[in-house]
Design a protein around this motif. Structure first.
Motif, PDB file in Angstrom:
ATOM      1  N   ALA A 230      -4.569   0.391  20.489  1.00  9.51           N
ATOM      2  CA  ALA A 230      -5.272  -0.900  20.620  1.00  9.51           C
ATOM      3  C   ALA A 230      -4.283  -1.981  21.047  1.00  9.51           C
ATOM      4  O   ALA A 230      -4.583  -2.811  21.917  1.00  9.51           O
ATOM      5  CB  ALA A 230      -5.947  -1.273  19.301  1.00  9.51           C
ATOM      6  N   LYS A 234      -4.181  -4.146  24.646  1.00  4.30           N
ATOM      7  CA  LYS A 234      -4.120  -5.626  24.677  1.00  4.30           C
ATOM      8  C   LYS A 234      -2.913  -6.097  25.483  1.00  4.30           C
ATOM      9  O   LYS A 234      -3.001  -7.048  26.275  1.00  4.30           O
ATOM     10  CB  LYS A 234      -4.035  -6.182  23.252  1.00  4.30           C
ATOM     11  CG  LYS A 234      -5.363  -6.128  22.495  1.00  4.30           C
ATOM     12  CD  LYS A 234      -5.264  -7.015  21.259  1.00  4.30           C
ATOM     13  CE  LYS A 234      -6.282  -6.679  20.182  1.00  4.30           C
ATOM     14  NZ  LYS A 234      -7.653  -6.504  20.638  1.00  4.30           N
ATOM     15  N   LYS A 240      -8.128  -9.826  25.029  1.00  9.33           N
ATOM     16  CA  LYS A 240      -9.539  -9.569  24.741  1.00  9.33           C
ATOM     17  C   LYS A 240      -9.883  -8.081  24.838  1.00  9.33           C
ATOM     18  O   LYS A 240     -10.993  -7.680  24.478  1.00  9.33           O
ATOM     19  CB  LYS A 240     -10.417 -10.355  25.715  1.00  9.33           C
ATOM     20  CG  LYS A 240     -10.353 -11.866  25.505  1.00  9.33           C
ATOM     21  CD  LYS A 240     -11.640 -12.541  26.026  1.00  9.33           C
ATOM     22  CE  LYS A 240     -11.597 -14.042  25.806  1.00  9.33           C
ATOM     23  NZ  LYS A 240     -10.734 -14.724  26.826  1.00  9.33           N
ATOM     24  N   GLN A 242     -10.690  -4.407  24.274  1.00 10.44           N
ATOM     25  CA  GLN A 242     -11.117  -3.584  23.142  1.00 10.44           C
ATOM     26  C   GLN A 242     -10.915  -2.127  23.523  1.00 10.44           C
ATOM     27  O   GLN A 242     -10.928  -1.780  24.702  1.00 10.44           O
ATOM     28  CB  GLN A 242     -12.613  -3.796  22.864  1.00 10.44           C
ATOM     29  CG  GLN A 242     -12.981  -5.228  22.547  1.00 10.44           C
ATOM     30  CD  GLN A 242     -12.502  -5.622  21.165  1.00 10.44           C
ATOM     31  OE1 GLN A 242     -12.789  -4.953  20.173  1.00 10.44           O
ATOM     32  NE2 GLN A 242     -11.721  -6.705  21.123  1.00 10.44           N
ATOM     33  N   LYS A 244     -12.141   2.047  22.754  1.00  9.59           N
ATOM     34  CA  LYS A 244     -13.194   2.898  22.179  1.00  9.59           C
ATOM     35  C   LYS A 244     -12.690   4.339  22.228  1.00  9.59           C
ATOM     36  O   LYS A 244     -12.179   4.791  23.252  1.00  9.59           O
ATOM     37  CB  LYS A 244     -14.461   2.754  23.026  1.00  9.59           C
ATOM     38  CG  LYS A 244     -15.624   3.604  22.557  1.00  9.59           C
ATOM     39  CD  LYS A 244     -16.906   3.204  23.276  1.00  9.59           C
ATOM     40  CE  LYS A 244     -16.996   3.804  24.675  1.00  9.59           C
ATOM     41  NZ  LYS A 244     -18.337   3.595  25.272  1.00  9.59           N
ATOM     42  N   SER A 262     -12.297  -1.834  27.247  1.00 11.96           N
ATOM     43  CA  SER A 262     -13.381  -2.678  27.739  1.00 11.96           C
ATOM     44  C   SER A 262     -12.974  -3.254  29.091  1.00 11.96           C
ATOM     45  O   SER A 262     -11.822  -3.614  29.308  1.00 11.96           O
ATOM     46  CB  SER A 262     -13.657  -3.812  26.744  1.00 11.96           C
ATOM     47  OG  SER A 262     -12.462  -4.520  26.496  1.00 11.96           O
ATOM     48  N   TRP A 279     -16.976  -0.039  30.335  1.00  9.43           N
ATOM     49  CA  TRP A 279     -15.775   0.626  29.813  1.00  9.43           C
ATOM     50  C   TRP A 279     -15.034   1.385  30.914  1.00  9.43           C
ATOM     51  O   TRP A 279     -15.664   1.885  31.847  1.00  9.43           O
ATOM     52  CB  TRP A 279     -16.156   1.635  28.716  1.00  9.43           C
ATOM     53  CG  TRP A 279     -16.767   0.973  27.509  1.00  9.43           C
ATOM     54  CD1 TRP A 279     -18.095   0.799  27.257  1.00  9.43           C
ATOM     55  CD2 TRP A 279     -16.065   0.390  26.406  1.00  9.43           C
ATOM     56  NE1 TRP A 279     -18.283   0.148  26.064  1.00  9.43           N
ATOM     57  CE2 TRP A 279     -17.041  -0.113  25.518  1.00  9.43           C
ATOM     58  CE3 TRP A 279     -14.716   0.251  26.081  1.00  9.43           C
ATOM     59  CZ2 TRP A 279     -16.710  -0.748  24.327  1.00  9.43           C
ATOM     60  CZ3 TRP A 279     -14.387  -0.374  24.892  1.00  9.43           C
ATOM     61  CH2 TRP A 279     -15.385  -0.872  24.023  1.00  9.43           C
TER      62      TRP A 279
END
Ligand code: 2NL
Length: 339
Positions: A230, A234, A240, A242, A244, A262, A279
């Protein structure tokens, strides 16, 4: 003799006055004052003089010598100054003239992306390890839990030198060598060229670049993996971003996942970069399979770890909106200089 000295003085001073180079001046010094010079010749005849005349002539000779020396010295200064001025004029430099720009190349977008990824992991305390591109089949396959019958070992997909020697298909072998020989814990990334027997098109190349990451320590969990990736997303795509995790299968990790980020263009709304889904797939990862740890001599009941693999070209294509892999390898400066 007085007249002779007077003559020497006048002719010397006149010649010195008209001398126009330092060389001529030196020649005149030798001619008048040197060991075989005119003044010396006169002084040599002093012995023939009477004792009354000798001091008078001697003093005069000294005065003549002094005036010639003075004339030589001041002319020398004048000539040196003139020479310096001439040089300054000839070598005049216009510092307002525009410089000649050197044509330097441009940082390759893959190199730029690589350095960015490396710096992100260096910032998290990871070591960068490089290894060989020609590997034993054991390190490329067996040590990663890819058995004899695994389809990835197919001659169709891998460049074989012989049944034991291959061009590495991933940089995982570098991590296996590190697990075998290095002290624990391990926090590393392994960037480098990898090879697969693929036809060239917009998304495939037989040579491409991969970056694999590996962490081995006590009490490492899937939570650590999620946190690290994660942060990575970033750092690479903005605050911002994200991530998954979708369940997946790799023989060398269990459990395994593919990671999507994202879409940094539409923020998840759906656009043509993320093909409407919001995505973008960026990498594969998982917890290192206990068998893989065991084969490398690490006790899986004491140590755990996670690993991940990203394609450098893929990351660069996403980051810079490049839609054809081949552009990276053509070295067209009009393409390269855009990044
Ligand atoms: C992908 C993602 C991956 C690894 C590579 C790895 C290395 C060791 C042990 C366990 Cl030494 N795993 N590397 C793990 C998960 C994914 O690459 O898409 N590969 C095809």
């Amino acid at each position: 003799m007085k007249d002779k000295l007077e003559m020497i003085k006048h002719s010397a001073i006149a010649s010195i006055e008209t001398a126009d180079t330092l060389n001529t001046l030196e020649e005149l010094r030798v001619q008048y004052l040197g060991k075989k010079g005119e003044l010396t010749a006169v002084l040599r005849n002093m012995k023939d003089l009477s004792s009354e005349e000798r001091p008078v002539i001697g003093q005069m000779a000294n005065e003549v010598r002094e005036s010639i020396e003075t004339a030589l010295a001041s002319k020398k200064v004048a000539l040196e100054e003139a020479e310096q001025n001439k040089k300054l004029q000839e070598e005049v430099l216009d510092i307002t003239m525009p410089g000649k720009t050197l044509k330097v190349g441009h940082m390759h977008p893959l190199q730029k992306t690589l350095e960015e990824v490396q710096n992100i992991f260096i910032g998290m305390g990871y070591e960068i390890v490089e290894g060989r591109e020609i590997e034993n089949a054991y390190y490329n396959f067996d040590a990663l839990n890819l058995g004899e019958e695994h389809p990835a070992r197919d001659e169709q997909d891998t460049f074989y030198f012989n049944s034991n020697l291959v061009l590495r298909t991933a940089t995982s072998p570098v991590q296996v060598h590190t697990m075998e020989k290095e002290n624990l814990p391990i926090r590393m990334i392994a960037p480098g060229r990898v090879y697969r027997s693929d036809e060239v098109d917009a998304t495939h190349s037989p040579i491409f670049n991969q970056i694999e990451g590996l962490v081995i320590d006590k009490n490492i969990t899937f939570g650590d993996l999620k946190g690290v990736l994660a942060e990575f997303a970033k750092a690479l795509f903005g605050d911002k971003a994200q991530v998954k995790f979708r369940p997946h299968y790799f023989p060398f990790t269990e459990p395994s996942a593919e990671v999507d980020v994202s879409c940094f263009v539409c923020g998840g709304e759906g656009c043509n970069v993320c093909k409407g889904s919001g995505w973008i797939e960026i990498l594969g990862c998982g917890m290192v399979h206990p068998k893989v740890l065991e084969m490398a001599g690490i006790d899986p009941t004491v140590y755990q770890g996670f690993a991940f693999g990203v394609g450098l070209e893929r990351i660069a294509m996403i980051k810079y909106g490049i839609n054809d892999l081949r552009l990276f390898y053509e070295n067209d400066i009009r393409f390269l200089s855009q990044f």
